[in-house]
Every structure is written in structure tokens, then in C-alpha cells.
Design a protein around this motif. Structure first.
Motif, PDB file in Angstrom:
ATOM      1  N   THR A 175      25.931  11.271  35.653  1.00  0.00           N
ATOM      2  CA  THR A 175      25.235  10.419  34.878  1.00  0.00           C
ATOM      3  C   THR A 175      25.692  10.170  33.155  1.00  0.00           C
ATOM      4  N   ALA A 176      26.750  11.183  32.981  1.00  0.00           N
ATOM      5  CA  ALA A 176      27.200  11.158  31.691  1.00  0.00           C
ATOM      6  C   ALA A 176      27.823   9.774  31.019  1.00  0.00           C
ATOM      7  N   PRO A 177      28.879   9.365  32.005  1.00  0.00           N
ATOM      8  CA  PRO A 177      29.506   8.177  31.563  1.00  0.00           C
ATOM      9  C   PRO A 177      28.728   7.011  31.034  1.00  0.00           C
ATOM     10  N   PRO A 178      27.751   6.743  31.891  1.00  0.00           N
ATOM     11  CA  PRO A 178      26.715   5.390  31.230  1.00  0.00           C
ATOM     12  C   PRO A 178      26.015   5.690  30.093  1.00  0.00           C
ATOM     13  N   VAL A 179      25.444   6.795  30.028  1.00  0.00           N
ATOM     14  CA  VAL A 179      24.485   7.529  29.144  1.00  0.00           C
ATOM     15  C   VAL A 179      25.420   7.408  27.777  1.00  0.00           C
ATOM     16  N   ALA A 213      32.358  10.340  25.000  1.00  0.00           N
ATOM     17  CA  ALA A 213      31.986   9.531  23.701  1.00  0.00           C
ATOM     18  C   ALA A 213      33.190   8.677  23.326  1.00  0.00           C
ATOM     19  N   GLY A 214      34.254   9.277  23.024  1.00  0.00           N
ATOM     20  CA  GLY A 214      35.389   8.547  22.904  1.00  0.00           C
ATOM     21  C   GLY A 214      35.577   7.202  23.850  1.00  0.00           C
ATOM     22  N   VAL A 215      35.387   7.430  25.012  1.00  0.00           N
ATOM     23  CA  VAL A 215      35.516   6.310  25.904  1.00  0.00           C
ATOM     24  C   VAL A 215      34.323   5.456  25.728  1.00  0.00           C
ATOM     25  N   GLY A 216      33.300   5.634  25.231  1.00  0.00           N
ATOM     26  CA  GLY A 216      32.239   4.537  24.956  1.00  0.00           C
ATOM     27  C   GLY A 216      32.473   3.756  23.652  1.00  0.00           C
ATOM     28  N   MET A 217      33.212   4.559  22.770  1.00  0.00           N
ATOM     29  CA  MET A 217      33.645   3.826  21.303  1.00  0.00           C
ATOM     30  C   MET A 217      34.808   2.844  22.029  1.00  0.00           C
ATOM     31  N   GLY A 218      35.732   3.274  22.718  1.00  0.00           N
ATOM     32  CA  GLY A 218      37.037   2.365  23.177  1.00  0.00           C
ATOM     33  C   GLY A 218      36.428   1.257  23.990  1.00  0.00           C
ATOM     34  N   ASN A 219      35.437   1.421  24.779  1.00  0.00           N
ATOM     35  CA  ASN A 219      34.934   0.102  25.617  1.00  0.00           C
ATOM     36  C   ASN A 219      34.316  -0.710  24.678  1.00  0.00           C
ATOM     37  N   ILE A 220      33.793  -0.632  23.414  1.00  0.00           N
ATOM     38  CA  ILE A 220      33.336  -1.517  22.505  1.00  0.00           C
ATOM     39  C   ILE A 220      34.477  -2.217  21.957  1.00  0.00           C
ATOM     40  N   LEU A 221      35.469  -1.387  21.497  1.00  0.00           N
ATOM     41  CA  LEU A 221      36.462  -1.876  20.617  1.00  0.00           C
ATOM     42  C   LEU A 221      37.670  -2.759  21.124  1.00  0.00           C
ATOM     43  N   LEU A 222      37.744  -2.671  22.598  1.00  0.00           N
ATOM     44  CA  LEU A 222      38.927  -3.599  23.164  1.00  0.00           C
ATOM     45  C   LEU A 222      38.733  -4.861  23.115  1.00  0.00           C
ATOM     46  N   PRO A 223      37.647  -5.388  23.403  1.00  0.00           N
ATOM     47  CA  PRO A 223      37.397  -6.970  23.245  1.00  0.00           C
ATOM     48  C   PRO A 223      37.644  -7.400  22.062  1.00  0.00           C
ATOM     49  N   ALA A 266      22.907   3.521  34.294  1.00  0.00           N
ATOM     50  CA  ALA A 266      22.515   4.662  34.201  1.00  0.00           C
ATOM     51  C   ALA A 266      21.337   5.163  35.091  1.00  0.00           C
ATOM     52  N   ALA A 267      20.625   4.143  35.376  1.00  0.00           N
ATOM     53  CA  ALA A 267      19.313   4.233  36.127  1.00  0.00           C
ATOM     54  C   ALA A 267      19.805   4.137  37.690  1.00  0.00           C
ATOM     55  N   PHE A 268      20.529   3.543  38.129  1.00  0.00           N
ATOM     56  CA  PHE A 268      20.388   3.231  39.527  1.00  0.00           C
ATOM     57  C   PHE A 268      20.924   4.194  40.373  1.00  0.00           C
ATOM     58  N   PRO A 269      22.257   4.952  39.944  1.00  0.00           N
ATOM     59  CA  PRO A 269      22.526   5.938  40.892  1.00  0.00           C
ATOM     60  C   PRO A 269      21.792   7.025  41.214  1.00  0.00           C
ATOM     61  N   PHE A 270      20.597   7.386  40.075  1.00  0.00           N
ATOM     62  CA  PHE A 270      19.589   8.190  40.340  1.00  0.00           C
ATOM     63  C   PHE A 270      18.579   7.642  41.369  1.00  0.00           C
ATOM     64  N   ALA A 271      18.267   6.185  41.114  1.00  0.00           N
ATOM     65  CA  ALA A 271      17.387   5.464  42.035  1.00  0.00           C
ATOM     66  C   ALA A 271      17.969   5.759  43.674  1.00  0.00           C
ATOM     67  N   VAL A 272      19.069   5.187  43.688  1.00  0.00           N
ATOM     68  CA  VAL A 272      19.452   5.498  44.907  1.00  0.00           C
ATOM     69  C   VAL A 272      19.283   6.621  45.473  1.00  0.00           C
ATOM     70  N   GLY A 273      19.753   7.837  44.911  1.00  0.00           N
ATOM     71  CA  GLY A 273      19.589   9.187  45.439  1.00  0.00           C
ATOM     72  C   GLY A 273      18.083   9.317  45.669  1.00  0.00           C
ATOM     73  N   ILE A 274      17.278   8.978  45.023  1.00  0.00           N
ATOM     74  CA  ILE A 274      15.915   9.302  45.182  1.00  0.00           C
ATOM     75  C   ILE A 274      15.370   8.615  46.496  1.00  0.00           C
TER      76      ILE A 274
END
Length: 435
Positions: free
Chosen positions: A58-62, A116-126, A381-389
Motif C-alpha cells: 500500500t506504500a506506493p499510492p499513499v 517519495a521520489g516517485v510520487g514527486m516524479g509522477n507530478i512533475l512529468l506532465p 490506496a483503498a481498493f486493494p485492501f477492500a478487495v482483500g477484506i
């Protein structure tokens, strides 16, 4: 949306920007896709509890959501290119440190630094694409989304062979080379532009003739000063249906991706009886379906404004694929269903292109990119946990798959709104007056 500047050769005066964007794009996905295939190898050296694996999953989307919100503040002070250097440095450092992990805690901390770096890069590329290639949006979006698609299915293919031949530490750390290489073009551009600015300031009296070989848009690598990203702009975006529609489109794409990477092998194994190895190949097929989309979608959107047809095709194909898995599961038909479901991956390059063309300026694109991706990743971030539950509660995959279908169905009206041929500034001015 048509660019206001005349088109010129892609590489002319912008070769460093091309390399920097492509290497950055490659690093964003390879950092995410290189870990999961090696869990068994890592677990042989130290214990990885299900809790830690859940946190890593769950770390990536958070992280993407949190650092997506922080990125515009950094960009305001430092500029697009400097923050890109920071993001790639964090990714490279995290990848190297992850290869030196000695326990679950250090593995989790290094992974958090990467994301953390990927989260910044996602925003910066467009906005980087919009700033440096306003006349080549379709081409550059195609190139960089293709780079991201390649880096999605390439690491799983080579991770295990490298780990078997050498070690899992080398297999994890080697992807840092691309992030380190991605820093170099941006540093060269920053140094070159600072030198040019110093030279210009040393000659305040002399009026220099314009150099036709130099595009002024490529020289501004400092903070954007025209309309800096601020809470005011975020507040305006939160009041616009177009911004929320883009966020839902992006969130739907991310939800499909993270649910699939977390649960698709288990789903197809339980429903169709295929082996674990075949389930892994089916997951690779799902990821591979994003490659043709990354090649076609940017051009179709920028040149032909085919936003709504593309979204409808991807959503309906995803729905048909899941319905097929539910009603007609089987070891042969499953390949058809996963192929159809994989077409939902077209939403990802579609969302990225829309972020670029639904804003008038790079600074607006930074704000829109941060808003859309942060909101979208909170949703994802919510749905992978929801699917497991749901699976644990029902001991079946029917309810989780029905939830996935519901997400795709509910996203369709938002996809139609996102297809409006106007920018967020246009929509604000229509509703509230001057932007």
C-alpha cells in the motif's frame, strides 16, 4: 488543444530534455515493478511478515498522494528541473539502499524513500513535457508513457534471473543506474542556464540580438513566476467538475493497476485452476497491454481529440473482461478475459495526456497534476485492501470482482466530463470569472 508555438524538430535544442524526461519516466515504474518478483529471495535472508508486505503493497499510492501534495510547494521555490533532480536522487538512493537492506524495517524505509521520489516524479512529468515540448505534446507523451510501460513489465522478466545468477541485492539495486543517469541531463541544463544568466547579467547595457536557435521556453529552469502554484489554485480546482473528473479517471486507472498487481494471480488461480507460473504470465499480459495504449493514446487525444471514445473502449473492455472471468472461467478463455481487462490500462496514458492539455500553462499543469494524482492515489490506496477484506469475508472472488465492475461503471460519467475540450482555466472563467 493546439499549441501556440510553431512546431520544430523534437531534438533541436532539447536533446537533454528528451533524455531527462525518458529516463525519469523509466525510473518511476521500474522502481515499483522490481520488488514483488523477489519477495521469496528476500524472505530467504530475513523474515518478511504479512504486515510488512501489506505496508509495502500500500506504500506506493499513499506516498504518491502525500508527496504529490508537497511537490507543488517545492516547485514554487525551486522550479521544475531542480525538484526533478531531487526526485530522481531520492529514487536512486532508495534503490541502492534497498539492495543493502538487512531486515524488514530497512527494506520498508528504503522503499518509502523510493516512493517519495516517485510520487514527486509522477507530478512533475506532465508539466515538464508541457514546458519543454508545447509544440510536440503528442509525440513526447507517447515517448514517455511508452518508457513507463516498458519499465513496468521489463523488471519482472529479468529480476529473478539476475537474482539467481548474482543476488537479489544486485537485482534490486541495479535499477538505480537509470535514475542516476536521469539526473545528469537536468544538472547540465541547470548549469548551462545559470551560466547563460550570469553572462547576460554581466552585460546590462548592451542589448543582445535574439538568437533564433534558442527557444526562450527552454531556458527558464528556475521557479515559475507567472502564476505560482498555491492553495488558492488548489481551492479553485476543488470547485471544478473537470478537475474532479480527471482525478476519477486517474484514480480508476490506478485502482485497476494496484488491485491487479496485488490480487490478479490469486484470482485467476482460484477461478480457472491455472498454475502459479501461468498466473504470473497472465499478470505480465495485463501489464503488457499498456504498451500499445501508450503508443496510440497520446497521439489520438492530441491530434484527434478522441478522449471519450478511448475512455469508453477501455472501461467497457475492462467490464467485459471481468464479467467473462465471473461467468465463463477456464484455463483457455482466461487469456481472452485478461487481454480484454488489460485494455483498461489505456486510462493511464489518457489521464496523463489530459493533465497536460487541460491546463493552459506549465504552472497550472503542476497544480492540476498534483491535485489529480493525489486524489487519484488516495482512491487507489483503498481498493486493494477492500478487495482483500471482501475475499476474506466471503471466501470467494465474486463480491470483489463485482466491486471492480462497479468502479468501472461509475467512472464512465466522469470520463465523459473529462472529455470536455477546455482547460481548467476555461471552466473557471465560465463559472466564476477571471482566473
Amino acid at each position: 488543444m493546439t499549441a501556440d508555438v510553431s512546431a520544430r524538430p523534437l531534438w533541436r535544442g532539447r536533446a537533454l530534455a528528451v533524455l531527462g524526461i525518458l529516463l525519469c519516466a523509466f525510473s518511476l515504474r521500474s522502481a515499483v515493478a522490481s520488488l514483488s518478483p523477489l519477495i521469496d529471495h528476500i524472505a530467504a535472508d530475513f523474515t518478511l511478515s504479512s504486515t510488512v508486505l501489506g505496508l509495502i503493497g500500500t506504500a506506493p499510492p499513499v506516498c504518491f498522494a502525500l508527496f504529490g501534495l508537497a511537490t507543488p510547494l517545492l516547485e514554487r521555490r525551486l522550479g521544475l528541473e531542480r525538484v526533478t533532480v531531487i526526485a530522481l536522487t531520492a529514487i536512486a538512493a532508495g534503490l541502492v539502499l534497498r539492495g543493502f537492506s538487512v531486515d524488514a524495517v530497512t527494506l520498508l524505509l528504503a522503499t518509502a524513500l523510493i516512493f517519495a521520489g516517485v510520487g514527486m516524479g509522477n507530478i512533475l512529468l506532465p508539466p515538464l513535457v508541457k514546458k519543454h515540448f508545447p509544440d510536440r505534446l503528442g509525440v513526447m507523451m507517447t515517448l514517455y508513457t511508452t518508457s513507463m510501460s516498458l519499465s513496468t513489465f521489463l523488471p519482472p522478466l529479468v529480476a529473478v534471473p539476475v537474482a539467481d545468477a548474482a543476488s537479489w541485492r544486485l537485482s534490486l539495486g541495479m535499477w538505480g543506474v537509470f535514475a542516476i543517469a536521469g539526473v545528469i541531463p537536468w544538472i547540465i541544463m541547470l548549469v548551462r542556464d545559470r551560466t547563460a544568466a550570469a553572462t547576460a547579467s554581466a552585460l546590462p547595457v548592451m542589448r543582445q540580438p535574439a538568437d533564433p536557435e534558442i527557444d526562450p521556453a527552454t531556458l527558464s529552469t528556475g521557479p515559475i513566476a507567472v502564476a505560482p502554484t498555491s492553495s488558492r489554485i488548489f481551492g479553485r480546482l476543488a470547485r471544478l467538475p473537470l478537475a474532479w473528473a480527471l482525478a476519477i479517471v486517474f484514480g480508476t486507472s490506478s485502482t485497476m493497476a494496484y488491485v491487479s498487481f496485488a490480487w490478479l494471480p490469486s484470482i485467476v488461480t482460484d477461478l480457472t485452476g491455472v498454475s502459479a507460473a501461468t498466473a504470473g504470465l497472465l499478470l505480465s499480459l495485463f501489464a503488457f497491454m499498456g504498451l500499445p495504449s501508450s503508443l496510440l493514446v497520446p497521439v489520438l487525444v492530441v491530434r484527434f481529440q478522441a478522449t471519450r471514445p478511448l475512455f469508453l473502449v477501455s472501461a467497457v473492455s475492462g467490464i467485459v473482461g471481468i464479467v467473462g472471468l465471473l461467468l465463463w472461467p477456464g484455463p483457455v478463455l482466461v487469456w481472452l478475459w485478461i487481454t480484454l481487462f488489460g485494455i483498461v490500462g489505456a486510462m493511464f496514458p489518457l489521464a496523463l495526456v489530459l493533465i497536460s492539455i487541460r491546463a493552459r500553462t506549465p504552472e497550472s499543469a503542476v497544480a492540476l497534476s498534483s491535485f489529480v494524482q493525489s486524489a487519484g492515489y488516495v482512491m487507489a490506496a483503498a481498493f486493494p485492501f477492500a478487495v482483500g477484506i471482501l475475499h476474506d469475508a466471503t471466501d470467494a472472488w465474486t463480491a470483489p470482482l463485482l466491486v471492480i465492475i462497479a468502479v468501472l461503471v461509475l467512472s464512465i460519467p466522469f470520463g465523459i466530463v473529462a472529455g470536455r475540450r477546455r482547460t481548467v482555466e476555461d471552466e473557471w472563467e465560465l463559472r466564476h470569472g477571471r482566473w
